[in-house]
Write an enzyme that holds these catalytic residues in place. Structure first.
Site, short mmCIF file in Angstrom:
data_model
loop_
_atom_site.label_atom_id
_atom_site.label_comp_id
_atom_site.label_asym_id
_atom_site.label_seq_id
_atom_site.Cartn_x
_atom_site.Cartn_y
_atom_site.Cartn_z
N ASN A 157 0.80 -1.24 0.00
CA ASN A 157 0.00 0.00 0.00
C ASN A 157 0.82 1.27 0.00
O ASN A 157 0.35 2.33 -0.40
CB ASN A 157 -1.00 -0.02 1.15
N GLU A 256 5.21 -3.35 12.30
CA GLU A 256 4.18 -2.33 12.08
C GLU A 256 2.99 -3.06 11.49
O GLU A 256 3.01 -3.41 10.31
CB GLU A 256 4.69 -1.26 11.12
N CYS A 290 -3.00 1.55 7.17
CA CYS A 290 -3.18 0.93 8.49
C CYS A 290 -3.66 1.94 9.51
O CYS A 290 -4.08 1.56 10.60
CB CYS A 290 -1.87 0.35 8.95
N GLU A 464 8.97 3.76 14.16
CA GLU A 464 9.71 4.15 12.94
C GLU A 464 9.61 5.65 12.78
O GLU A 464 8.55 6.24 13.03
CB GLU A 464 9.12 3.42 11.72
N1 LIG Z 1 1.09 -0.89 10.61
C1 LIG Z 1 1.40 -0.51 9.37
O1 LIG Z 1 2.18 0.42 9.15
C2 LIG Z 1 0.78 -1.23 8.22
C3 LIG Z 1 -0.03 -2.34 8.37
N2 LIG Z 1 -0.59 -2.96 7.27
C4 LIG Z 1 -1.54 -4.06 7.46
O2 LIG Z 1 -1.30 -5.12 6.48
C5 LIG Z 1 -2.55 -5.56 5.93
C6 LIG Z 1 -2.66 -5.24 4.47
O3 LIG Z 1 -1.42 -5.25 3.86
P1 LIG Z 1 -0.91 -6.60 3.18
O4 LIG Z 1 0.26 -6.25 2.36
O5 LIG Z 1 -2.03 -7.34 2.53
O6 LIG Z 1 -0.43 -7.45 4.41
P2 LIG Z 1 0.29 -8.87 4.38
O7 LIG Z 1 0.70 -9.03 5.78
O8 LIG Z 1 -0.50 -9.92 3.72
O9 LIG Z 1 1.60 -8.67 3.46
C7 LIG Z 1 2.62 -7.82 3.87
C8 LIG Z 1 3.92 -8.36 3.30
O10 LIG Z 1 4.18 -9.62 3.91
C9 LIG Z 1 4.43 -10.59 2.91
N3 LIG Z 1 4.00 -11.89 3.42
C10 LIG Z 1 2.79 -12.47 3.35
N4 LIG Z 1 2.80 -13.68 3.95
C11 LIG Z 1 4.07 -13.87 4.42
C12 LIG Z 1 4.75 -14.92 5.14
N5 LIG Z 1 4.11 -16.03 5.50
N6 LIG Z 1 6.06 -14.76 5.45
C13 LIG Z 1 6.72 -13.64 5.10
N7 LIG Z 1 6.15 -12.62 4.41
C14 LIG Z 1 4.84 -12.73 4.09
C15 LIG Z 1 3.64 -10.11 1.72
O11 LIG Z 1 4.15 -10.67 0.53
C16 LIG Z 1 3.88 -8.62 1.80
O12 LIG Z 1 5.12 -8.31 1.22
C17 LIG Z 1 -3.60 -4.85 6.72
O13 LIG Z 1 -3.94 -5.59 7.86
C18 LIG Z 1 -2.93 -3.56 7.17
O14 LIG Z 1 -3.48 -2.95 8.29
C19 LIG Z 1 -0.32 -2.57 5.99
C20 LIG Z 1 0.50 -1.48 5.80
C21 LIG Z 1 1.07 -0.71 6.88
O1 LIG Z 2 1.37 1.55 5.50
C1 LIG Z 2 0.68 2.41 5.97
O2 LIG Z 2 -0.54 2.34 6.08
C2 LIG Z 2 1.40 3.63 6.42
O3 LIG Z 2 2.12 3.34 7.60
C3 LIG Z 2 0.43 4.73 6.66
S1 LIG Z 2 1.23 6.26 6.73
O4 LIG Z 2 2.59 6.10 7.32
O5 LIG Z 2 1.33 6.76 5.34
O6 LIG Z 2 0.34 7.06 7.56
#
Ligand SMILES: NC(=O)C1=CN([C@@H]2O[C@H](COP(=O)(O)OP(=O)(O)OC[C@H]3O[C@@H](n4cnc5c(N)ncnc54)[C@H](O)[C@@H]3O)[C@@H](O)[C@H]2O)C=CC1
Ligand SMILES: O=C(O)[C@H](O)CS(=O)(=O)O
Length: 483
Positions: A157, A256, A290, A464
C-alpha cells in the site's frame, strides 16, 4: 504499457543483489489494478537467491560500518535528492503498480524521501555515554554499534515509503539491508534501488529481492543467522508468523501491523473541520492504510449534521484510474480486497445499517468501489471489529465520553486513533485514555518522519521515524575499564 517516463530505465523488473541486476529463472507479472494490464515481468527469485543477497549484505557490512556517519549521510542525501529529482517517474511507477491517485503517489515519494533525509541527519547523532565509575578505578563507556544485516518485508500500500522508513535508519546506522517488497508492487522498490546506487551506495549495502514466494523468502530472512534484525510492515497475522520464525535465532524484530482506528467527534467539535478530517483519515489511499479511520463515532448533538455533511462530500468524490489527475479514489489492490469490502458492506446492511452515500462497485472497473458512508451501524457489525482496508465509513452515534472511550478501546489493535473537540480538559483526558500508539487531535493526517510511528497491542512492536527510529538498528555495548 507506456508510463511516459522521463527515465524509462527506472522501470526495473530485475532484483538487485551485490550490485548486480538479477533477472532470475522465473518471472511474475506485475499488473496495473486500474486496468488489469501487465506492466512488467518481475524477477521471481528463490530462497537460494535470498541467501545470496544475505551473504552479499553480510560481506559488505564491515566496510559500510567503517565509513564515518558523515560519509554515509552524504550518500543518503544524494539519494534523497535523486528521489525528488525523479519524483514524477517514481510516482507514475507507483500509481501504475499500486493504483493510488497520482497526487497521493507524488506525496508518498516526498514522504519516503523525507525519511532518508531525516536519518541521514540522525545517523550523525548516534551518541554514547561516559558513566561515572562504580569504583575509584573503574570507568564505564557506552558504545552504540550497527546491529548488522537487516531484513525487511513490506506491504503493497506504500511501496516506496514503507521501504524508505526502514532502509534509511538501517543504512544511516551503518547496517546493510535486504529488502523483500510485496509481490504485487516490486517496481517502486527496484526504482528506488537504482537511484540508491546512482547516489553511491556500495555493492551489497542495499539488496532488493523480488519474488512471489512470500513464505519461503520470508522464512529465509527470519531463519538465516546472518540476519540480525527483521523489520516488517503488514498484517498482524503475518507478523505473528514472523515473530515465531525469528525466535530461532533471537533475531531483533520490529513490527508495524494492522489497525482499527476509531475517529471520535464530540459535540463541541468544529463540524466542518471534523468532516474534512474524517475524509482525510478514511479515504486516503482509498482507505488502504493501516492508520485509516475504520469506525467513526459522533456524539448526539452533532451526529445528524455530521452524517449529512460527510455524505454530501463523499458523494462528490470522483472514482477512476490514478493516472487521471481528476480522480480522488483509485482501484483496490486486488480481488480479495474487493471481496472483503463487499462482505463488510453486505454484513452491515444486512444488520440494518442505513446507506448514506456510495455502497456499490463502481462502473470504472472490477476493482473500483465507490466511497461509502453508512449510518445506524448495529452492534456486532464486522466493520467495527475488523479492519476494512477499503473506502467504507461506518458512523456510530454515542452519548458520553466514558462510553465512547470504552468502545474505542474495545479492540485487539492499538495503532492510530483520532478525536475532535475544542475542550482543553477533554483533550487531555481522551488523549491519555485512548490505548493507541498514535493519536490525532483535531487532525486526520498524523504521519511524518519527525514522529515515532508505531502501535501497541496487536498493532506491533517498535517505532519508525523520529529520533527513536534509529535505536532499533543499533546494539548498545558498554566497556567497563579498570584504570
Ligand atoms: N502498521 C502498518 O504500518 C501497516 C499495516 N498494514 C496491514 O497489512 C494488511 C494489508 O497489507 P498486506 O500487504 O495485505 O499485508 P500482508 O501481511 O498480507 O503482506 C505484507 C507483506 O508480507 C508478505 N508476506 C505475506 N505472507 C508472508 C509470510 N508467510 N512470510 C513472510 N512474508 C509474508 C507479503 O508478501 C507482503 O510483502 C492490513 O492488515 C494492514 O493494516 C499494511 C501497511 C502498513
Ligand atoms: O502503511 C501504511 O498504512 C502507512 O504506515 C500509513 S502512513 O505512514 O502513510 O500514515
Amino acid at each position: 504499457m507506456s508510463l511516459d517516463l522521463a527515465r524509462p530505465e527506472l522501470l526495473e523488473p530485475r532484483a538487485l543483489i551485490a550490485g548486480a541486476w538479477i533477472a532470475g529463472q522465473n518471472r511474475s507479472d506485475v499488473t496495473n489494478p486500474a486496468t488489469g494490464e501487465v506492466i512488467a515481468h518481475a524477477a521471481d527469485l528463490t530462497a537460494a537467491e535470498m541467501r545470496q543477497a544475505i551473504d552479499a549484505a553480510h560481506d559488505a557490512g564491515p566496510a559500510w560500518a567503517a565509513r564515518t556517519a558523515r560519509e554515509r549521510a552524504d550518500i543518503l542525501m544524494r539519494w534523497h535528492d535523486l528521489m525528488l529529482d525523479n519524483q514524477e517517474d517514481l510516482a507514475r511507477i507507483l500509481t501504475a503498480e499500486m493504483g493510488k491517485p497520482i497526487a497521493e503517489a507524488r506525496g508518498e515519494i516526498a514522504y519516503g524521501a523525507s525519511f532518508i533525509r531525516w536519518f541521514a541527519e540522525e545517523g550523525r547523532r548516534v551518541y554514547g555515554d561516559i558513566i561515572p565509575g562504580h569504583q575509584p578505578d573503574k570507568r564505564i563507556m557506552v558504545l552504540k554499534q550497527p546491529i548488522g544485516v537487516v531484513g525487511s518485508i513490506t506491504p503493497w500500500n506504500f511501496p516506496n515509503a514503507m521501504i524508505a522508513r526502514k532502509v534509511a535508519p538501517a543504512l544511516a546506522a551503518g547496517c546493510t539491508f535486504v529488502g523483500r517488497p510485496a509481490e504485487s508492487t516490486p517496481l517502486s522498490a527496484t526504482a528506488m534501488a537504482r537511484l540508491g546506487h546512482e547516489a553511491g551506495l556500495p555493492d551489497g549495502v542495499l539488496n532488493i529481492v523480488t519474488g512471489s514466494d512470500s513464505a519461503g523468502l520470508g522464512a529465509e530472512l527470519c531463519r538465516n543467522p546472518k540476519v540480525r534484525k527483521l523489520t516488517f510492515t503488514g498484517s498482524t497475522e503475518v507478523g505473528r508468523i514472523l515473530m515465531r520464525q525469528c525466535a530461532q535465532n533471537i533475531t531483533k524484530l520490529s513490527l508495524e501491523l494492522g489497525g482499527n482506528a476509531p475517529f471520535i467527534v464530540f459535540d463541541d467539535a468544529d463540524l466542518e473541520a471534523a468532516v474534512q478530517g474524517a475524509i482525510m483519515a478514511k479515504y486516503r489511499n482509498g482507505g488502504q492504510t493501516c492508520v485509516c479511520a475504520n469506525r467513526i463515532y459522533v456524539q448526539d448533538g452533532l451526529h445528524d449534521a455530521f452524517v449529512e455533511r460527510l455524505g454530501e462530500a463523499v458523494a462528490a468524490m470522483k472514482v477512476g484510474p490514478g493516472l487521471d489527475e481528476t480522480n480522488q479514489i483509485g482501484p483496490l489492490i486486488d480481488q480479495p480486497a474487493m471481496d472483503k469490502v463487499q462482505a463488510h458492506l453486505d454484513d452491515a446492511v444486512g444488520r440494518g445499517a442505513r446507506l448514506v452515500a456510495g455502497g456499490r462497485r463502481s462502473d470504472q472497473g472490477p476493482l473500483y468501489f465507490e466511497p461509502t458512508v453508512l449510518a445506524d451501524i448495529q452492534p456486532g457489525t464486522r466493520l467495527l471489529a475488523e479492519e476494512t482496508f477499503g473506502p467504507i465509513a461506518p458512523v456510530v452515534r454515542f452519548h458520553s465520553e466514558t462510553e465512547v472511550i470504552a468502545m474505542a478501546n474495545a479492540t485487539e489493535f492499538g495503532l492510530a486513533a483520532y478525536f475532535y473537540t475544542r475542550d482543553l480538559g477533554r483533550s487531555w483526558r481522551v488523549a491519555e485514555a485512548l490505548e493507541y500508539g498514535i493519536v490525532g487531535l483535531n487532525t486526520g493526517l498524523i504521519s511524518t518522519a519527525e514522529a515515532p510511528f508505531g502501535g501497541v497491542k496487536a498493532s506491533g512492536l517498535g517505532r519508525e521515524g523520529s529520533r527513536y527510529g534509529i535505536d532499533d538498528f543499533l546494539e548498545i555495548k558498554y566497556l567497563c575499564a579498570a584504570v
